[in-house]
Design an enzyme around this catalytic site. Structure first.
Site, PDB file in Angstrom:
ATOM      1  N   THR A  31       0.872  -1.175   0.000  1.00 21.37           N
ATOM      2  CA  THR A  31       0.000   0.000   0.000  1.00 21.37           C
ATOM      3  C   THR A  31       0.910   1.225   0.000  1.00 21.37           C
ATOM      4  OG1 THR A  31       0.008   0.266   2.405  1.00 21.37           O
ATOM      5  CG2 THR A  31      -1.643  -1.247   1.479  1.00 21.37           C
ATOM      6  N   ALA A  88       1.112  -6.673   9.216  1.00 18.87           N
ATOM      7  CA  ALA A  88       0.361  -5.920   8.195  1.00 18.87           C
ATOM      8  C   ALA A  88      -0.895  -5.301   8.797  1.00 18.87           C
ATOM      9  CB  ALA A  88      -0.017  -6.837   7.036  1.00 18.87           C
ATOM     10  N   ASP A 101      -1.101  -0.387  21.937  1.00 17.24           N
ATOM     11  CA  ASP A 101      -1.684  -0.012  23.231  1.00 17.24           C
ATOM     12  C   ASP A 101      -2.970   0.802  23.056  1.00 17.24           C
ATOM     13  OD1 ASP A 101      -0.593   2.388  22.310  1.00 17.24           O
ATOM     14  OD2 ASP A 101       0.547   2.837  24.130  1.00 17.24           O
ATOM     15  N   LYS A 145      -8.100  -2.684  15.306  1.00 18.55           N
ATOM     16  CA  LYS A 145      -7.015  -3.473  15.919  1.00 18.55           C
ATOM     17  C   LYS A 145      -7.575  -4.290  17.081  1.00 18.55           C
ATOM     18  CE  LYS A 145      -3.147  -3.630  15.165  1.00 18.55           C
ATOM     19  NZ  LYS A 145      -2.348  -4.467  14.216  1.00 18.55           N
ATOM     20  N   ASN A 184       5.909   3.761  18.309  1.00 22.08           N
ATOM     21  CA  ASN A 184       7.280   3.511  17.859  1.00 22.08           C
ATOM     22  C   ASN A 184       7.813   4.718  17.099  1.00 22.08           C
ATOM     23  OD1 ASN A 184       7.818   0.028  17.097  1.00 22.08           O
ATOM     24  ND2 ASN A 184       6.433   0.866  18.606  1.00 22.08           N
ATOM     25  N   LYS A 193       3.487  10.217  10.349  1.00 16.52           N
ATOM     26  CA  LYS A 193       3.418  10.085  11.809  1.00 16.52           C
ATOM     27  C   LYS A 193       4.206  11.221  12.459  1.00 16.52           C
ATOM     28  CE  LYS A 193       1.199   6.115  11.504  1.00 16.52           C
ATOM     29  NZ  LYS A 193       1.758   4.794  11.325  1.00 16.52           N
ATOM     30  N   PRO A 226       2.763  21.305  12.656  1.00 16.16           N
ATOM     31  CA  PRO A 226       1.355  21.346  13.083  1.00 16.16           C
ATOM     32  C   PRO A 226       1.084  20.537  14.350  1.00 16.16           C
ATOM     33  CG  PRO A 226       1.635  19.813  11.260  1.00 16.16           C
ATOM     34  CD  PRO A 226       2.997  20.343  11.564  1.00 16.16           C
ATOM     35  N   ARG A 234       2.051  10.402  24.908  1.00 11.77           N
ATOM     36  CA  ARG A 234       2.286   9.081  24.320  1.00 11.77           C
ATOM     37  C   ARG A 234       3.517   8.479  24.992  1.00 11.77           C
ATOM     38  NH1 ARG A 234      -2.054  10.189  22.982  1.00 11.77           N
ATOM     39  NH2 ARG A 234      -3.009  10.198  20.917  1.00 11.77           N
ATOM     40  N   GLY A 259     -11.920  13.093  18.689  1.00 15.36           N
ATOM     41  CA  GLY A 259     -11.784  11.914  19.573  1.00 15.36           C
ATOM     42  C   GLY A 259     -10.350  11.647  19.998  1.00 15.36           C
TER      43      GLY A 259
HETATM   44  P1  NAD Z   1       2.916   0.725   8.444  1.00 16.69           P
HETATM   45  O1  NAD Z   1       1.638   1.403   8.049  1.00 16.69           O
HETATM   46  O2  NAD Z   1       4.195   1.475   8.343  1.00 16.69           O
HETATM   47  O3  NAD Z   1       3.096  -0.607   7.559  1.00 16.69           O
HETATM   48  C1  NAD Z   1       2.060  -1.488   7.303  1.00 16.69           C
HETATM   49  C2  NAD Z   1       2.497  -2.451   6.205  1.00 16.69           C
HETATM   50  O4  NAD Z   1       1.420  -3.375   5.973  1.00 16.69           O
HETATM   51  C3  NAD Z   1       2.795  -1.766   4.871  1.00 16.69           C
HETATM   52  O5  NAD Z   1       3.978  -2.293   4.318  1.00 16.69           O
HETATM   53  C4  NAD Z   1       1.597  -2.125   4.008  1.00 16.69           C
HETATM   54  O6  NAD Z   1       1.900  -2.208   2.634  1.00 16.69           O
HETATM   55  C5  NAD Z   1       1.194  -3.486   4.583  1.00 16.69           C
HETATM   56  N1  NAD Z   1      -0.229  -3.782   4.356  1.00 16.69           N
HETATM   57  C6  NAD Z   1      -1.298  -2.960   4.588  1.00 16.69           C
HETATM   58  N2  NAD Z   1      -2.440  -3.585   4.231  1.00 16.69           N
HETATM   59  C7  NAD Z   1      -2.076  -4.824   3.788  1.00 16.69           C
HETATM   60  C8  NAD Z   1      -2.814  -5.933   3.296  1.00 16.69           C
HETATM   61  N3  NAD Z   1      -4.150  -5.883   3.168  1.00 16.69           N
HETATM   62  N4  NAD Z   1      -2.148  -7.048   2.953  1.00 16.69           N
HETATM   63  C9  NAD Z   1      -0.790  -7.102   3.065  1.00 16.69           C
HETATM   64  N5  NAD Z   1      -0.044  -6.074   3.505  1.00 16.69           N
HETATM   65  C10 NAD Z   1      -0.685  -4.955   3.866  1.00 16.69           C
HETATM   66  O7  NAD Z   1       2.668   0.194   9.903  1.00 16.69           O
HETATM   67  P2  NAD Z   1       3.716   0.034  11.107  1.00 16.69           P
HETATM   68  O8  NAD Z   1       3.813   1.312  11.823  1.00 16.69           O
HETATM   69  O9  NAD Z   1       4.925  -0.652  10.594  1.00 16.69           O
HETATM   70  O10 NAD Z   1       2.901  -0.961  12.052  1.00 16.69           O
HETATM   71  C11 NAD Z   1       3.049  -2.382  11.926  1.00 16.69           C
HETATM   72  C12 NAD Z   1       2.142  -3.057  12.937  1.00 16.69           C
HETATM   73  O11 NAD Z   1       2.485  -2.622  14.253  1.00 16.69           O
HETATM   74  C13 NAD Z   1       0.657  -2.702  12.767  1.00 16.69           C
HETATM   75  O12 NAD Z   1      -0.085  -3.870  12.994  1.00 16.69           O
HETATM   76  C14 NAD Z   1       0.390  -1.660  13.828  1.00 16.69           C
HETATM   77  O13 NAD Z   1      -0.955  -1.710  14.251  1.00 16.69           O
HETATM   78  C15 NAD Z   1       1.335  -2.120  14.916  1.00 16.69           C
HETATM   79  N6  NAD Z   1       1.821  -1.054  15.825  1.00 16.69           N
HETATM   80  C16 NAD Z   1       2.369   0.099  15.305  1.00 16.69           C
HETATM   81  C17 NAD Z   1       2.866   1.062  16.180  1.00 16.69           C
HETATM   82  C18 NAD Z   1       3.515   2.327  15.665  1.00 16.69           C
HETATM   83  O14 NAD Z   1       3.827   3.222  16.466  1.00 16.69           O
HETATM   84  N7  NAD Z   1       3.773   2.455  14.371  1.00 16.69           N
HETATM   85  C19 NAD Z   1       2.789   0.858  17.562  1.00 16.69           C
HETATM   86  C20 NAD Z   1       2.226  -0.319  18.047  1.00 16.69           C
HETATM   87  C21 NAD Z   1       1.760  -1.281  17.160  1.00 16.69           C
HETATM   88  P1  TYD Z   2       0.732   9.732  15.543  1.00 15.18           P
HETATM   89  O1  TYD Z   2       2.163   9.699  15.180  1.00 15.18           O
HETATM   90  O2  TYD Z   2      -0.284   9.881  14.452  1.00 15.18           O
HETATM   91  O3  TYD Z   2       0.442   8.433  16.424  1.00 15.18           O
HETATM   92  P2  TYD Z   2      -0.896   8.013  17.284  1.00 15.18           P
HETATM   93  O4  TYD Z   2      -2.010   8.891  16.922  1.00 15.18           O
HETATM   94  O5  TYD Z   2      -1.092   6.608  16.828  1.00 15.18           O
HETATM   95  O6  TYD Z   2      -0.484   8.132  18.715  1.00 15.18           O
HETATM   96  O7  TYD Z   2       0.497  10.937  16.562  1.00 15.18           O
HETATM   97  C1  TYD Z   2       1.190  11.001  17.799  1.00 15.18           C
HETATM   98  C2  TYD Z   2       0.633  12.184  18.571  1.00 15.18           C
HETATM   99  O8  TYD Z   2       0.991  13.384  17.881  1.00 15.18           O
HETATM  100  C3  TYD Z   2      -0.886  12.191  18.655  1.00 15.18           C
HETATM  101  O9  TYD Z   2      -1.276  12.690  19.946  1.00 15.18           O
HETATM  102  C4  TYD Z   2      -1.318  13.170  17.585  1.00 15.18           C
HETATM  103  C5  TYD Z   2      -0.160  14.149  17.515  1.00 15.18           C
HETATM  104  N1  TYD Z   2       0.096  14.736  16.181  1.00 15.18           N
HETATM  105  C6  TYD Z   2       0.207  16.143  16.063  1.00 15.18           C
HETATM  106  O10 TYD Z   2       0.089  16.903  17.049  1.00 15.18           O
HETATM  107  N2  TYD Z   2       0.464  16.654  14.822  1.00 15.18           N
HETATM  108  C7  TYD Z   2       0.603  15.867  13.720  1.00 15.18           C
HETATM  109  O11 TYD Z   2       0.800  16.410  12.601  1.00 15.18           O
HETATM  110  C8  TYD Z   2       0.508  14.452  13.861  1.00 15.18           C
HETATM  111  C9  TYD Z   2       0.656  13.532  12.675  1.00 15.18           C
HETATM  112  C10 TYD Z   2       0.264  13.934  15.125  1.00 15.18           C
END
Ligand code: NAD
Ligand code: TYD
Length: 353
Positions: A34, A80, A133, A162, A188, A197, A213, A222, A291
């Site tokens: 994606t 994924a 979380d 999730k 992360n 992010k 922003p 967080r 929210g």
């Molecule tokens: P990401 O969005 O960077 O990557 C997601 C990957 O999944 C992409 O490579 C995308 O191509 C693939 N994907 C999406 N839909 C798909 C499908 N239908 N079939 C196959 N592949 C598909 O996400 P991430 O930040 O690497 O997160 C990975 C996992 O960790 C997720 O399950 C997320 O919920 C979990 N997680 C993320 C964080 C964080 O801070 N990023 C924290 C805790 C848990």
């Molecule tokens: P994000 O990285 O989207 O992670 P999550 O919403 O899964 O915690 O956002 C982290 C925090 O930062 C969240 O409280 C929303 C805030 N945020 C901003 O203030 N400005 C931004 O442009 C973004 C993307 C997030």
């Protein structure tokens, strides 16, 4: 070999790269590619026979059945997902499809494959579900941190889908005996995170001279974990976690968003000073996320007590490494920040002005 889903995304790709640095066990990487999936991240493995990449959707049962039958992995690590809260607010359908229907389809395919294994392999097989979380909802400033027994109370379409996937995974253990493990991790950060992010977005906007922003009052909290620490925790849970159990993973790093942005600006001021003033001058308060969860905090003591895992990085060391990585890897950022990305930034931030 192990099968990883979503291994072209942020955490999945870090996991695959780290795994193959330390171990010789091959990885079958299944990703739909994606907007969040990027093969450029996996370029160091291009000529590495231990890494097999297959582009497939986890909602495609036939493709999953074929891959499992052909490669016979000893474990599935399920990363994924659709993962960005703001996108889930603009378009929840993809989240229901991938996070709920996709996880269900993967579980069904895994169950069929696992049921037919010889007894010893069946016992050793693992399905590790990577979750968040955010399924526990929002805390007030004085609430205790989330533990593994905190009731689920998801508030966004992302966290609700999730949570749905976590419940399905749990049900496959209790109903069918599939040896599952679930991890619920905090936010992360680190190399190869898509610049939608908070942390990579702020770095990209700072360097581009664009507004930084901050949503609402910037006081949302967080818990932050460096991605390599998350990957190490997952390896521990895969190796020694007890099937049917869930494990919270966190960095013991609760930070307000505004403090995170200030620290980032200070690091950039030192590493790449502006001709005049500070990157802090670019901070702009924008309309809040609907929210918006106020606080997430993780109690990660179970993982430390039972499996001996603790994060290696502090927020200061992890963030410094992250800023350095983004400064040194502008080409990666330019590659992923395609037309689709620019459209997203316009959609998300235009309405917040
Ligand atoms: P990401 O969005 O960077 O990557 C997601 C990957 O999944 C992409 O490579 C995308 O191509 C693939 N994907 C999406 N839909 C798909 C499908 N239908 N079939 C196959 N592949 C598909 O996400 P991430 O930040 O690497 O997160 C990975 C996992 O960790 C997720 O399950 C997320 O919920 C979990 N997680 C993320 C964080 C964080 O801070 N990023 C924290 C805790 C848990
Ligand atoms: P994000 O990285 O989207 O992670 P999550 O919403 O899964 O915690 O956002 C982290 C925090 O930062 C969240 O409280 C929303 C805030 N945020 C901003 O203030 N400005 C931004 O442009 C973004 C993307 C997030």
């Amino acid at each position: 070999m192990i099968l990883v889903t979503g291994g072209a995304g942020f955490i999945g790709a870090n996991f695959v790269l780290d795994w193959l640095k330390g171990l010789d066990e091959p990885v079958l990487n299944v990703d739909k590619l994606t907007y969040a999936g990027n093969l450029g991240t996996l370029r160091p493995l291009e000529h590495d026979g231990r890494h097999i990449f297959r582009q497939a959707d986890i909602c495609d049962r036939a493709a999953l059945d074929e891959l499992l039958a052909q490669h016979k992995p000893r474990a599935i690590l399920h990363f994924a997902a659709e993962s960005h809260v703001d996108r889930s607010i603009h378009g929840p359908a993809d989240f229901v499809q991938t996070n709920v229907v996709g996880t269900f389809t993967l579980l069904e395919s895994a169950r069929a494959f696992w049921s037919a294994l010889p007894e010893a392999e069946k016992k050793a097989f693992r399905f590790l579900h990577v979750s968040t979380d955010e399924v526990f909802g929002s805390l007030c400033a004085t609430d205790p941190q989330f533990t593994e027994t905190t009731p689920y109370a998801p508030n966004s379409p992302y966290s609700a889908t999730k949570a749905g996937s976590d419940h399905l995974v749990r049900a496959y253990f209790h109903t069918y005996g599939l040896p599952v493990l679930t991890t619920n991790c905090s936010n992360n950060y680190g190399p190869y995170q898509f610049p939608e992010k908070l942390i990579p977005l702020m770095i990209a906007h700072a360097l581009a001279g664009k507004p930084l922003p901050v949503y609402g009052d910037g006081q949302n909290v967080r818990d932050w974990l460096y991605v390599a620490d998350h990957c190490a925790a997952i390896r521990e849970v895969l190796g020694r976690g007890v099937p049917g159990e869930t494990y919270n993973i966190g960095g013991w790093n609760e930070k307000k968003n505004l403090d995170v942005v200030h620290t980032l600006c200070d690091l950039l001021d030192a590493a790449r000073p502006k001709t005049s003033g500070s990157y802090r001058d670019q901070i702009t308060y924008v309309k809040d996320r609907p929210g918006h969860d106020r606080r997430y905090a993780i109690d990660a003591r179970k993982l430390e007590r039972e499996l001996g895992w603790k994060p290696a990085e502090t927020f200061e060391t992890g963030l410094a490494k992250t800023v350095r990585w983004y400064l040194d890897n502008q080409a990666w950022v330019d590659e992923v920040a395609s037309g689709e990305y620019r459209k997203w930034v316009e959609t998300n931030y235009a309405q917040r002005a």
